[in-house]
Design a protein around this motif. Structure first.
Motif, short mmCIF file in Angstrom:
data_model
loop_
_atom_site.label_atom_id
_atom_site.label_comp_id
_atom_site.label_asym_id
_atom_site.label_seq_id
_atom_site.Cartn_x
_atom_site.Cartn_y
_atom_site.Cartn_z
N ALA A 129 0.85 -1.19 0.00
CA ALA A 129 0.00 0.00 0.00
C ALA A 129 0.89 1.24 0.00
N THR A 130 0.45 2.25 -0.71
CA THR A 130 1.19 3.50 -0.74
C THR A 130 0.74 4.36 0.43
N ALA A 131 1.71 4.81 1.20
CA ALA A 131 1.39 5.65 2.35
C ALA A 131 1.04 7.05 1.86
N PRO A 132 0.04 7.67 2.48
CA PRO A 132 -0.31 9.03 2.07
C PRO A 132 0.82 10.00 2.38
N ALA A 133 0.98 10.99 1.52
CA ALA A 133 2.02 11.99 1.74
C ALA A 133 1.67 12.80 2.98
N VAL A 134 2.66 13.05 3.80
CA VAL A 134 2.46 13.83 5.01
C VAL A 134 3.10 15.20 4.79
N ILE A 135 2.31 16.22 4.96
CA ILE A 135 2.81 17.58 4.78
C ILE A 135 2.92 18.19 6.17
N SER A 136 4.09 18.73 6.45
CA SER A 136 4.31 19.32 7.77
C SER A 136 3.45 20.57 7.95
N ASP A 137 3.25 20.94 9.21
CA ASP A 137 2.50 22.16 9.51
C ASP A 137 3.16 23.38 8.88
N GLN A 138 4.50 23.39 8.90
CA GLN A 138 5.22 24.52 8.32
C GLN A 138 4.97 24.59 6.82
N ASP A 139 5.03 23.43 6.13
CA ASP A 139 4.77 23.44 4.68
C ASP A 139 3.34 23.87 4.38
N GLN A 140 2.38 23.43 5.18
CA GLN A 140 0.99 23.86 4.98
C GLN A 140 0.88 25.37 5.14
N LYS A 141 1.55 25.90 6.13
CA LYS A 141 1.55 27.35 6.38
C LYS A 141 2.19 28.08 5.20
N TYR A 142 3.31 27.56 4.71
CA TYR A 142 4.01 28.18 3.58
C TYR A 142 3.16 28.13 2.32
N ILE A 143 2.51 27.00 2.07
CA ILE A 143 1.66 26.86 0.88
C ILE A 143 0.50 27.85 0.95
N ARG A 144 -0.14 27.92 2.10
CA ARG A 144 -1.27 28.85 2.28
C ARG A 144 -0.82 30.29 2.04
N LEU A 145 0.30 30.66 2.64
CA LEU A 145 0.84 32.02 2.46
C LEU A 145 1.18 32.29 1.00
N ALA A 146 1.87 31.35 0.37
CA ALA A 146 2.29 31.53 -1.02
C ALA A 146 1.06 31.71 -1.93
N ARG A 147 0.03 30.89 -1.72
CA ARG A 147 -1.18 31.00 -2.55
C ARG A 147 -1.86 32.35 -2.36
N GLU A 148 -1.99 32.77 -1.12
CA GLU A 148 -2.65 34.04 -0.85
C GLU A 148 -1.87 35.21 -1.42
N ILE A 149 -0.56 35.14 -1.36
CA ILE A 149 0.27 36.22 -1.90
C ILE A 149 0.18 36.23 -3.43
N VAL A 150 0.27 35.06 -4.04
CA VAL A 150 0.26 34.96 -5.50
C VAL A 150 -1.08 35.39 -6.09
N THR A 151 -2.20 35.07 -5.41
CA THR A 151 -3.50 35.45 -5.96
C THR A 151 -3.70 36.95 -5.92
N ASN A 152 -2.97 37.64 -5.05
CA ASN A 152 -2.97 39.10 -5.00
C ASN A 152 -4.36 39.70 -4.76
N LEU A 153 -5.15 39.00 -3.96
CA LEU A 153 -6.48 39.52 -3.64
C LEU A 153 -6.43 40.46 -2.44
N TYR A 154 -5.42 40.29 -1.60
CA TYR A 154 -5.26 41.14 -0.42
C TYR A 154 -3.82 41.60 -0.34
N ASP A 155 -3.61 42.72 0.31
CA ASP A 155 -2.24 43.21 0.49
C ASP A 155 -1.53 42.33 1.52
#
Length: 163
Positions: free
Chosen positions: A3-29
């Motif tokens: 069985a393939t184990a599900p990928a585990v994303i660290s809390d830091q990576d989740q935080k970084y991804i969320r930040l990067a998406r919000e910054i890139v979409t440029n909806l808010y300053d």
């Protein structure tokens, strides 16, 4: 069978991804994004210098700006614009100085945005045709389509003796 184990994303990576998406979409300053994510200026300075964040931000930027994302990008930006406009629409709808016609058009628009009062027939064309699809399995479909010219029936009401 393994069985393939599900990928585990660290809390830091989740935080970084969320930040990067919000910054890139440029909806808010950036200040609003940092405030919404409870990130101090000191933390932000460290995050910006982190090679992991830089790599994730570049990846998010490439995905956001890709040609395949044009429709989603446009929908998201239009939705954000409408969301920011809603308080003004609310105020104008309740302003006695606005004309009834303007308020009615605004109510129609808001109803359409909210999906209030719409059903599949009105969205699909208002009764100008009939479409029936019968699914007979994964690869077999029967489709019947008929275009119908709308007819107007004119009549003059008459009174009956029961009126």
């Amino acid at each position: 069978m393994s069985a393939t184990a599900p990928a585990v994303i660290s809390d830091q990576d989740q935080k970084y991804i969320r930040l990067a998406r919000e910054i890139v979409t440029n909806l808010y300053d950036i200040e609003t994004i940092l405030k919404n994510n409870k990130i101090t200026q000191n933390e932000w300075n460290k995050i910006q210098a982190d090679p992991a964040f830089i790599k994730l931000a570049a990846s998010e930027a490439a995905a956001w700006h890709s040609a395949g994302n044009t429709l989603d990008r446009t929908k998201l930006k239009a939705g954000a614009m409408i969301e920011e406009w809603l308080p003004e629409a609310y105020a104008r709808m309740h302003d006695r100085a606005e004309s009834l016609a303007a308020k009615t058009e605004l109510a129609k628009l808001i109803s359409r945005i909210a999906g209030v009062g719409l059903n599949d027939a009105s969205v699909a064309g208002g009764g100008e045709g009939v479409k029936i699809t019968i699914n007979l399995g994964q690869d077999a479909n029967l489709k019947f389509e008929k275009v119908v010219t709308p007819k107007v029936i004119e009549a003059t009401p008459t009174r009956t003796s029961e009126d």
